[in-house]
Scaffold this motif. Structure first.
Motif, PDB file in Angstrom:
ATOM      1  N   GLY A   1       0.811  -1.215   0.000  1.00 55.63           N
ATOM      2  CA  GLY A   1       0.000   0.000   0.000  1.00 55.63           C
ATOM      3  C   GLY A   1       0.837   1.254   0.000  1.00 55.63           C
ATOM      4  N   GLU A   2       1.959   1.241   0.732  1.00 48.85           N
ATOM      5  CA  GLU A   2       2.863   2.393   0.776  1.00 48.85           C
ATOM      6  C   GLU A   2       3.645   2.508  -0.525  1.00 48.85           C
ATOM      7  N   ALA A   3       4.157   1.372  -1.008  1.00 50.37           N
ATOM      8  CA  ALA A   3       5.044   1.386  -2.174  1.00 50.37           C
ATOM      9  C   ALA A   3       4.323   1.806  -3.452  1.00 50.37           C
ATOM     10  N   LYS A   4       3.063   1.412  -3.587  1.00 47.90           N
ATOM     11  CA  LYS A   4       2.372   1.716  -4.843  1.00 47.90           C
ATOM     12  C   LYS A   4       2.060   3.200  -5.005  1.00 47.90           C
ATOM     13  N   GLU A   5       2.136   3.969  -3.890  1.00 48.54           N
ATOM     14  CA  GLU A   5       1.888   5.407  -3.957  1.00 48.54           C
ATOM     15  C   GLU A   5       3.142   6.198  -4.326  1.00 48.54           C
ATOM     16  N   CYS A   6       4.266   5.501  -4.460  1.00 46.21           N
ATOM     17  CA  CYS A   6       5.546   6.164  -4.733  1.00 46.21           C
ATOM     18  C   CYS A   6       5.944   6.021  -6.196  1.00 46.21           C
ATOM     19  N   ASP A   7       6.957   6.785  -6.589  1.00 43.78           N
ATOM     20  CA  ASP A   7       7.489   6.656  -7.952  1.00 43.78           C
ATOM     21  C   ASP A   7       8.168   5.303  -8.139  1.00 43.78           C
ATOM     22  N   LEU A   8       8.737   4.797  -7.060  1.00 42.89           N
ATOM     23  CA  LEU A   8       9.373   3.483  -7.091  1.00 42.89           C
ATOM     24  C   LEU A   8       9.284   2.895  -5.693  1.00 42.89           C
ATOM     25  N   GLY A   9       8.937   1.617  -5.605  1.00 46.24           N
ATOM     26  CA  GLY A   9       8.828   1.003  -4.299  1.00 46.24           C
ATOM     27  C   GLY A   9       9.081  -0.482  -4.339  1.00 46.24           C
ATOM     28  N   ILE A  10       9.462  -0.997  -3.195  1.00 45.62           N
ATOM     29  CA  ILE A  10       9.674  -2.431  -3.059  1.00 45.62           C
ATOM     30  C   ILE A  10       9.123  -2.885  -1.715  1.00 45.62           C
ATOM     31  N   ALA A  11       8.457  -4.032  -1.727  1.00 44.75           N
ATOM     32  CA  ALA A  11       7.982  -4.678  -0.504  1.00 44.75           C
ATOM     33  C   ALA A  11       8.349  -6.142  -0.626  1.00 44.75           C
ATOM     34  N   GLY A  12       8.923  -6.706   0.424  1.00 45.84           N
ATOM     35  CA  GLY A  12       9.525  -8.015   0.242  1.00 45.84           C
ATOM     36  C   GLY A  12       9.073  -9.107   1.171  1.00 45.84           C
ATOM     37  N   GLY A  13       9.497 -10.306   0.811  1.00 45.71           N
ATOM     38  CA  GLY A  13       9.271 -11.496   1.606  1.00 45.71           C
ATOM     39  C   GLY A  13      10.415 -12.465   1.396  1.00 45.71           C
ATOM     40  N   LYS A  14      10.311 -13.645   1.978  1.00 46.64           N
ATOM     41  CA  LYS A  14      11.397 -14.622   1.919  1.00 46.64           C
ATOM     42  C   LYS A  14      11.605 -15.160   0.511  1.00 46.64           C
ATOM     43  N   GLU A  15      10.518 -15.343  -0.213  1.00 43.81           N
ATOM     44  CA  GLU A  15      10.608 -15.976  -1.530  1.00 43.81           C
ATOM     45  C   GLU A  15      10.499 -14.995  -2.689  1.00 43.81           C
TER      46      GLU A  15
ATOM     47  N   CYS B   1       9.654 -10.613  -3.913  1.00 40.07           N
ATOM     48  CA  CYS B   1       9.389  -9.196  -3.609  1.00 40.07           C
ATOM     49  C   CYS B   1       8.445  -8.646  -4.663  1.00 40.07           C
ATOM     50  N   VAL B   2       7.722  -7.604  -4.276  1.00 41.37           N
ATOM     51  CA  VAL B   2       6.878  -6.881  -5.229  1.00 41.37           C
ATOM     52  C   VAL B   2       7.501  -5.515  -5.460  1.00 41.37           C
ATOM     53  N   ILE B   3       7.736  -5.194  -6.715  1.00 44.86           N
ATOM     54  CA  ILE B   3       8.323  -3.911  -7.091  1.00 44.86           C
ATOM     55  C   ILE B   3       7.271  -3.103  -7.841  1.00 44.86           C
ATOM     56  N   PHE B   4       7.088  -1.852  -7.399  1.00 43.79           N
ATOM     57  CA  PHE B   4       6.150  -0.942  -8.046  1.00 43.79           C
ATOM     58  C   PHE B   4       6.949   0.151  -8.745  1.00 43.79           C
ATOM     59  N   SER B   5       6.689   0.349 -10.020  1.00 40.94           N
ATOM     60  CA  SER B   5       7.400   1.366 -10.788  1.00 40.94           C
ATOM     61  C   SER B   5       6.470   1.956 -11.824  1.00 40.94           C
ATOM     62  N   GLY B   6       6.241   3.261 -11.735  1.00 40.67           N
ATOM     63  CA  GLY B   6       5.375   3.924 -12.705  1.00 40.67           C
ATOM     64  C   GLY B   6       3.979   3.351 -12.755  1.00 40.67           C
ATOM     65  N   GLY B   7       3.469   2.905 -11.599  1.00 41.89           N
ATOM     66  CA  GLY B   7       2.121   2.350 -11.539  1.00 41.89           C
ATOM     67  C   GLY B   7       2.026   0.890 -11.927  1.00 41.89           C
ATOM     68  N   VAL B   8       3.161   0.289 -12.289  1.00 42.01           N
ATOM     69  CA  VAL B   8       3.181  -1.120 -12.711  1.00 42.01           C
ATOM     70  C   VAL B   8       3.723  -1.979 -11.572  1.00 42.01           C
ATOM     71  N   LYS B   9       3.025  -3.076 -11.278  1.00 39.75           N
ATOM     72  CA  LYS B   9       3.410  -3.999 -10.215  1.00 39.75           C
ATOM     73  C   LYS B   9       4.110  -5.215 -10.828  1.00 39.75           C
ATOM     74  N   GLU B  10       5.262  -5.541 -10.257  1.00 40.43           N
ATOM     75  CA  GLU B  10       6.050  -6.650 -10.787  1.00 40.43           C
ATOM     76  C   GLU B  10       6.489  -7.564  -9.640  1.00 40.43           C
ATOM     77  N   ARG B  11       6.215  -8.846  -9.772  1.00 39.07           N
ATOM     78  CA  ARG B  11       6.615  -9.826  -8.758  1.00 39.07           C
ATOM     79  C   ARG B  11       7.944 -10.449  -9.184  1.00 39.07           C
ATOM     80  N   VAL B  12       8.940 -10.353  -8.290  1.00 35.70           N
ATOM     81  CA  VAL B  12      10.303 -10.763  -8.628  1.00 35.70           C
ATOM     82  C   VAL B  12      10.837 -11.683  -7.523  1.00 35.70           C
ATOM     83  N   PRO B  13      11.525 -12.793  -7.880  1.00 39.48           N
ATOM     84  CA  PRO B  13      12.155 -13.623  -6.841  1.00 39.48           C
ATOM     85  C   PRO B  13      13.076 -12.771  -5.970  1.00 39.48           C
ATOM     86  N   THR B  14      13.058 -13.010  -4.675  1.00 40.83           N
ATOM     87  CA  THR B  14      13.824 -12.185  -3.743  1.00 40.83           C
ATOM     88  C   THR B  14      15.303 -12.138  -4.097  1.00 40.83           C
TER      89      THR B  14
END
Length: 345
Positions: free
Chosen positions: A300-314, A316-329
């Motif tokens: 919720g915090e990251a998607k409001e930014c120009d660039l954001g990352i929220a992570g987990g063990k397996e 991470c979710v990266i938000f960039s320019g309104g686009v959400k991308e799921r990436v292996p940690t």
């Protein structure tokens, strides 16, 4: 609160803008070291520098210093009208004096005539260590004593036709400082120089200055600010800029939002946040980046930014320019920093 505008060199003081000030911490007549320190302060974002004048060599040094710097320089002088005159004649863009210790009415008149002739402003005011005796005896160490002392200094110059004034009422006590400036702002429309004087060193000093200066800025009070720290003056400028940013008064910077982390964090959130802060330090670009530790508040915090990352063990979710991308940690850091470089171009 909108104050009248005075000008020091090419800098407008007052009228709704806030400038960062600091003070050199070497002898002013040591021109090489003084200039070197000022140039570092300029690069850090200082808009006005003040240098002390203890003797004639210091006063005459302003002429050479001015040739080699790019921001206005103020002369800080006490107990000598003669040195004030010399400093102004040698190029000082502003004076900081206490009319009560210049020597008397004739000396105040001489300084007043000089600053009017050179069209430069004067900062007057009171600290808790320089309250006028009659106000101290009547009000003690208080906001009223500070403000009435400062206003007496104002009247001393107004009497001689000087109206390009900046006023200060500083204390090392944060509540007293804030109370005094709030009272002063109701009594005058001159620009105000704001700070917590002799704040000390380290984190405690930064907290005192941030609470005091920040409270006043959020009230709309303050035209120039100085964070008074024991140590490198460059640290004063960085601290002042951070206070301005926290108060929403500086836009051209990269804001980094990062979570404090807790037991839910399962990737190197702290390390990434530290590297992001190091990378964007000094970058003049309006952007917001979030480095979040988990999926509770992170997305919720990251998607409001120009660039954001929220992570987990397996992953991470990266938000960039309104686009959400799921990436292996294991790949997330490289992807995130690649997008950061794109953003900073």
């Amino acid at each position: 609160m909108k104050t009248k505008i005075v000008r020091a060199g090419g800098l407008e003081i007052g009228g709704g803008t806030v400038s960062v000030q600091s003070m050199t911490k070497v002898k002013t007549s040591d021109v090489e070291n003084c200039v070197a320190q000022i140039l570092k302060l300029e690069r850090a974002g200082c808009g006005l520098i003040r240098s002390s004048v203890l003797d004639e060599e210091d006063a005459r040094a302003f002429c050479e210093i001015k040739k080699r710097i790019h921001i206005p320089i103020a002369a800080d002088i006490h107990f000598s009208a003669r040195l004030a005159l010399i400093a102004v004649e040698h190029g000082a863009d502003k004076l900081r004096v206490n009319p009560g210790n210049l020597g008397g009415e004739n000396e105040i008149a001489l300084v007043a005539d000089c600053v009017k002739r050179h069209n430069i402003p004067v900062r007057v005011g009171a600290n808790t260590g320089s309250i006028e005796k009659k106000y101290y005896e009547k009000y003690g160490r208080s906001a009223k004593a500070l403000v009435y002392s400062a206003l007496e200094s104002v009247r001393a110059f107004e009497k001689h036709g000087v109206h390009d004034l900046v006023v200060s009422v500083k204390a090392s006590d944060v509540p007293l400082t804030v109370e005094a400036y709030r009272l002063l702002s109701r009594e005058t429309d001159y620009p105000l120089h704001v700070g917590v004087t002799e704040a000390g060193a380290g984190d405690a000093a930064l907290v005192k200055s941030s609470v005091g200066i920040g409270s006043l800025l959020l009230d709309g009070i303050g035209d120039t600010i100085r964070v008074s720290l024991t140590g490198d003056p460059v640290d004063e400028v960085y601290a002042a800029r951070n206070i301005l940013r926290a108060c929403g008064l500086e836009r051209e910077f990269v804001e980094v939002v990062s979570c404090p982390t807790c037991g839910r964090c399962e990737y190197d959130c702290r390390g990434i946040a530290e590297r992001v802060n190091a990378r964007v330090s000094g970058v003049k670009k309006s952007a917001k980046i979030a480095v979040m530790g988990c999926v509770v508040n992170g997305p919720g915090e990251a998607k409001e930014c120009d660039l954001g990352i929220a992570g987990g063990k397996e992953y991470c979710v990266i938000f960039s320019g309104g686009v959400k991308e799921r990436v292996p940690t294991e790949d997330a850091e490289a992807v995130f920093f690649g997008k950061l470089e794109e953003l900073l171009k």
